[in-house]
Scaffold this active site. Structure first.
Site, PDB file in Angstrom:
ATOM      1  N   HIS A   1       0.930  -1.246   0.100  1.00 51.95           N
ATOM      2  CA  HIS A   1       0.132  -0.038   0.042  1.00 51.95           C
ATOM      3  C   HIS A   1       0.867   1.259  -0.151  1.00 51.95           C
ATOM      4  CE1 HIS A   1      -3.752   2.149   1.065  1.00 51.95           C
ATOM      5  NE2 HIS A   1      -2.965   3.016   1.807  1.00 51.95           N
ATOM      6  N   GLU A   2       1.718   1.349   1.029  1.00 47.20           N
ATOM      7  CA  GLU A   2       2.624   2.393   0.944  1.00 47.20           C
ATOM      8  C   GLU A   2       3.570   2.548  -0.116  1.00 47.20           C
ATOM      9  OE1 GLU A   2       2.102   4.540   2.924  1.00 47.20           O
ATOM     10  OE2 GLU A   2       0.565   3.243   4.310  1.00 47.20           O
TER      11      GLU A   2
ATOM     12  N   HIS B   1       1.927   4.530  -3.043  1.00 52.18           N
ATOM     13  CA  HIS B   1       1.785   5.881  -2.785  1.00 52.18           C
ATOM     14  C   HIS B   1       3.207   6.389  -3.188  1.00 52.18           C
ATOM     15  CE1 HIS B   1      -1.866   6.212  -0.921  1.00 52.18           C
ATOM     16  NE2 HIS B   1      -1.804   5.579   0.069  1.00 52.18           N
TER      17      HIS B   1
END
Length: 529
Positions: free
Chosen positions: A132-133, A136
């Site tokens: 997820h990170e 980004h």
């Protein structure tokens, strides 16, 4: 859980250095974090090298995240409305919220998880949060924006992670570029879910060189408290239930559920002995008449014996009379159960594959005898094989197939036993795997496919939950920033009105989310117990 607020509200930097100046780790009584700077340059270089492809990739992700936010918001509203109708629709809403949405109720309802379950959950969480990170960070790099740091934090008792950006440079990006960055984490979690499903479905093919799939569930373990302890052992293979071949753990549970349903239906039907449905679903054996003549007739039978009642085949009225008088002394015969189960079967309560549906197919010197039913309990016949046992290995030592693929016949080094009781609850206590090692020499690897399935399933649920939670219009999550960017495209609202509408959505979304998740926890911890 991730935090994006610091990216838009954080202290702005005056320039975007290739190596960000280290910021001290934050430590307080309710919040602490650990900042990582080692990956800044590598992520930025990777994002710039494949910027064109990544922009297309995250454009698709932005569109998907927008649709997901609308869908999840509607489900959030619908689930909260259901909370005010708690008693009437509790079961249906629980299935919708606890199973269909997250699929984690089974994980949370059993707090006494095993060590392997805990390892699977921790590994799945680290993978889902890390991807997820990374989404980004790589999306920001493709837009020419380098991250300041990646932080792992603990707020009160809730762990999480975040990616911090330079606020001035982030504000200078076009709205849609910012939207791609904010939606990248959700999109990567959705991609991880898809990958887990594909790998899970491909496991039989991937593991085919070492394992046989779908030819009988392998017993991995039987708890000491289980009634099956002493009958089923680790590495036994369940061959059939009530004469019906079992190919997978799913079929094992389905068959036990069907047996349990028949028991419940018959309990109600036998209250009215004139009901013709009482004739269905009886399990009988063709017992020689000399057995019944020699058997004792008693109110109770010893441990090795079981009470049986005769099922006449010629006249249905006699059947009803026999069934209606099961509790009468003169209608009972005590027979050795382990010998009876070896006999030919009769009547239509068996689930045998390819049965012709014959009610009574006994010879002239035989009688169709059915076990006396106890209310709330089922009679189920389980056949198993033990190809990995020491006895079977000794018997096959001179066989040419000793180290070849296993030949697992229905009676290969195994047997049959009968269980009388609550079959559905005890069926879940047996740990089964759909995979059998092809060679006895790798039996120590029998747990690997089950571990992989558990890891993929856990990873799917954690990643899906992370994507759905971050799609909610809630403070401190990705949904807050996504909502802000989406509202900026509504030209009919001025800046002040957009700000008020955003606050209304965030406050409402946060309150509804609290009600929503409190309801799920209520059903998991209270209703399901």
């Amino acid at each position: 859980m991730t935090n994006r607020r610091s990216r838009r509200r954080g202290r702005p930097q005056t320039l975007l250095p290739l190596h960000a100046s280290p910021t001290p780790n934050a430590v307080s009584c309710w919040y602490c974090d650990f900042k990582i700077y080692a990956f800044n340059e590598a992520v930025f270089s990777l994002g710039r090298r494949y910027a064109r492809f990544l922009k297309v990739w995250f454009t698709v992700g932005a569109a998907f995240s927008f649709v997901t936010m609308i869908g999840v918001s509607m489900m959030l509203l619908w689930g909260t409305i259901g909370a005010f109708n708690l008693h009437q629709e509790s079961s249906r809403v629980n299935d919708l919220l606890g199973s269909s949405l997250f699929g984690t109720s089974s994980l949370l309802s059993d707090l006494s998880i095993s060590v392997m379950d805990a390892i699977s959950m921790i590994a799945s969480t680290l993978l889902a949060v890390g991807l997820h990170e990374f989404g980004h960070a790589i999306a920001a790099a493709s837009e020419g924006l380098q991250i300041e740091y990646i932080a792992i934090f603990l707020a009160v008792l809730f762990p999480g992670a975040l990616v911090a950006f330079n606020n001035d440079w982030l504000q200078s990006l076009p709205h849609f570029a910012s939207l791609r960055i904010y939606c990248a984490g959700i999109w990567h979690n959705v991609t991880l879910c898809a990958a887990c499903v594909l790998i899970f479905l491909s496991l039989p093919m991937i593991l085919h060189p070492l394992y046989i799939h779908g030819e009988g569930p392998l017993v991995l373990g039987v708890p000491k408290a289980s009634p099956f302890d002493g009958y089923l052992s680790p590495y036994d293979i369940v061959v059939s239930v009530d004469g019906s071949n079992i190919k997978s753990p799913h079929e094992w549970i389905s068959m036990m559920d069907e047996v349990n349903s028949q028991m419940l239906a018959q309990t109600y039907e036998t209250r009215d002995t004139q009901n013709s449905q009482v004739l269905n679903h009886r399990k009988g054996y063709c017992v020689p008449d000399n057995w019944t003549e020699a058997s004792s007739i008693s109110n109770s039978c010893s441990d090795e014996f079981a009470a049986f009642v005769r099922l006449p085949c010629s006249d249905s009225s006699l059947v009803i009379e026999s069934l209606g008088g099961e509790n009468r002394l003169e209608g009972k015969h005590c027979l050795i159960a382990k010998e009876v189960v070896k006999l030919k079967k009769c009547w239509n309560g068996w689930q045998m594959n390819g049965t012709d549906g014959t009610i009574c197919a006994c010879a002239e010197d035989e009688s169709c005898m059915a076990p006396v039913e106890i209310p709330g309990m089922s009679w189920v016949e389980i056949t198993y094989s033990s190809p990995y046992s020491a006895e079977c290995l000794k018997n096959n030592r001179n066989s040419s197939a000793y180290d070849e693929n296993l030949n697992l016949g229905p009676t290969s080094c195994g047997g049959t036993f009968v269980y009388v009781g609550d079959v559905l609850s005890v069926a879940h206590l047996v740990h089964l795997s759909a995979y059998q090692p092809r060679w006895r020499s790798i039996i120590f690897m029998a747990h690997i496919p089950n571990l992989l399935e558990k890891l993929l399933s856990c990873c799917f649920h954690v990643s899906a939950s992370l994507a759905l939670v971050n799609s909610l219009p809630v403070y401190l999550l990705d949904g807050e920033s996504i909502l802000e960017i989406i509202l900026s495209y509504i030209s009919c609202l001025n800046r002040k009105h957009r700000r008020k509408f955003q606050q209304f959505c965030l406050v409402g979304g946060t309150i509804l989310s609290i009600i929503f998740f409190s309801r799920i926890l209520y059903f998991i911890l209270v209703v399901q117990k």
